[in-house]
Motif scaffolding. Structure first.
Motif, short mmCIF file in Angstrom:
data_model
loop_
_atom_site.label_atom_id
_atom_site.label_comp_id
_atom_site.label_asym_id
_atom_site.label_seq_id
_atom_site.Cartn_x
_atom_site.Cartn_y
_atom_site.Cartn_z
N ASP A 129 0.82 -1.21 0.00
CA ASP A 129 0.00 0.00 0.00
C ASP A 129 0.85 1.25 0.00
O ASP A 129 1.94 1.28 0.58
N CYS A 130 0.29 2.30 -0.60
CA CYS A 130 0.82 3.63 -0.37
C CYS A 130 0.00 4.23 0.77
O CYS A 130 -1.12 3.79 1.04
N ASP A 131 0.56 5.19 1.45
CA ASP A 131 -0.15 5.93 2.49
C ASP A 131 0.13 7.40 2.24
O ASP A 131 1.22 7.88 2.53
N LEU A 132 -0.83 8.09 1.64
CA LEU A 132 -0.69 9.52 1.40
C LEU A 132 -0.99 10.21 2.72
O LEU A 132 -2.15 10.27 3.16
N GLU A 133 0.07 10.68 3.38
CA GLU A 133 -0.06 11.30 4.69
C GLU A 133 -1.15 12.36 4.68
O GLU A 133 -1.29 13.11 3.71
N LEU A 134 -1.93 12.41 5.71
CA LEU A 134 -3.01 13.37 5.91
C LEU A 134 -4.24 13.10 5.04
O LEU A 134 -5.17 13.90 5.03
N SER A 135 -4.27 11.97 4.31
CA SER A 135 -5.45 11.62 3.52
C SER A 135 -6.16 10.43 4.14
O SER A 135 -5.58 9.34 4.24
N PRO A 136 -7.42 10.58 4.55
CA PRO A 136 -8.16 9.46 5.10
C PRO A 136 -8.37 8.33 4.08
O PRO A 136 -8.55 7.18 4.46
N LEU A 137 -8.32 8.65 2.81
CA LEU A 137 -8.65 7.68 1.77
C LEU A 137 -7.73 6.46 1.75
O LEU A 137 -8.18 5.35 1.50
N THR A 138 -6.44 6.63 2.00
CA THR A 138 -5.52 5.50 1.84
C THR A 138 -5.63 4.46 2.95
O THR A 138 -5.01 3.40 2.86
N VAL B 212 -15.16 7.62 7.63
CA VAL B 212 -16.16 8.62 7.95
C VAL B 212 -15.61 9.59 8.99
O VAL B 212 -15.87 10.79 8.95
N GLU B 213 -14.81 9.03 9.93
CA GLU B 213 -14.22 9.88 10.96
C GLU B 213 -12.89 9.32 11.42
O GLU B 213 -12.74 8.13 11.68
N ASP B 214 -11.91 10.21 11.46
CA ASP B 214 -10.61 9.95 12.06
C ASP B 214 -10.53 10.96 13.20
O ASP B 214 -10.17 12.12 12.99
N PRO B 215 -10.94 10.56 14.42
CA PRO B 215 -11.10 11.52 15.53
C PRO B 215 -9.88 12.41 15.73
O PRO B 215 -8.75 11.96 15.75
N GLY B 216 -10.17 13.70 15.86
CA GLY B 216 -9.12 14.67 16.08
C GLY B 216 -8.35 15.03 14.83
O GLY B 216 -7.37 15.78 14.89
N PHE B 217 -8.78 14.52 13.67
CA PHE B 217 -8.05 14.82 12.45
C PHE B 217 -8.97 15.15 11.28
O PHE B 217 -8.80 16.19 10.65
N ALA B 218 -9.91 14.26 10.94
CA ALA B 218 -10.74 14.48 9.75
C ALA B 218 -12.12 13.87 9.94
O ALA B 218 -12.29 12.87 10.64
N LYS B 219 -13.10 14.49 9.27
CA LYS B 219 -14.47 13.99 9.30
C LYS B 219 -15.10 14.14 7.92
O LYS B 219 -14.96 15.19 7.29
N LEU B 220 -15.74 13.07 7.45
CA LEU B 220 -16.44 13.10 6.16
C LEU B 220 -17.67 13.96 6.32
O LEU B 220 -18.53 13.69 7.17
#
Length: 190
Positions: A104-113, A179-187
């Protein structure tokens, strides 16, 4: 095809994602840390949710960088980079020889990966855990490094991601999208 919008603590991300068969996504993000930037990416994933291609372009005041990161069907990673202007910090690219165990790739700061390893191992639906290695792409520098992670099923559509002594309990939808990465991102839009 789904249009997804995540609101982040330090920016936002929009992606058009096709999760049927071979996953494909095109996205754009803006952020403020460590400097204000705009990022565009294309992600192509093979059956089994294994990364085939990640292209990224990042721009900021007086600088730009690009990365074309690929994984061959035999597991060898390669990348081509370009940079213009000055951005303090790591250079784009990195040592591809240390990535041969990464799927896998992991695009830092992207919830998608997070979607690829969770769907590949069914952790949004089934008990268990998996230790993986990713080709982690630092944003906005586009430096690539070997990055171990552990994903653990906590409940239906709830998966813990652990890495480097930190962890996040990620909430997924039924398609395997964060849908949610607590403290970082929310769909906020889908």
């Amino acid at each position: 095809m789904r249009g997804l919008v995540w609101l982040k603590d330090e920016g936002a991300e929009y992606a058009e994602v096709d999760l049927t068969g071979e996953m494909m996504a095109v996205g754009v993000a803006i952020g403020t840390d460590p400097v204000p930037y705009r990022l565009e990416y294309t992600l192509r994933v093979l059956p089994g949710y294994i990364t085939e291609l990640l292209t990224v372009r990042a721009h900021g005041a007086g600088w730009s960088r690009s990365l074309d990161l690929r994984r061959s069907v035999h597991g060898a990673w390669s990348c081509e980079t370009c940079e213009d202007g000055r951005l303090d910090g790591a250079l784009p690219g990195g040592d591809m020889n240390v990535l041969n165990d990464a799927l896998d790739c992991d695009l830092e700061l992207s919830p998608l990966t997070h979607t690829m390893p969770v769907l590949r191992h069914g952790l949004n639906r089934s008990k268990g855990h998996v230790d993986i290695v990713t080709a982690s792409v630092q944003v906005p520098h586009l430096h690539v490094s070997h990055h171990p992670q552990r994903y653990t099923h906590l409940g239906p559509n709830l998966v813990r991601c652990e890495s480097g002594g930190l962890h996040a309990d990620l909430v997924f939808d039924d398609d395997g999208v964060v849908v949610e990465d607590p403290g970082f991102a929310k769909l906020i839009g889908s």
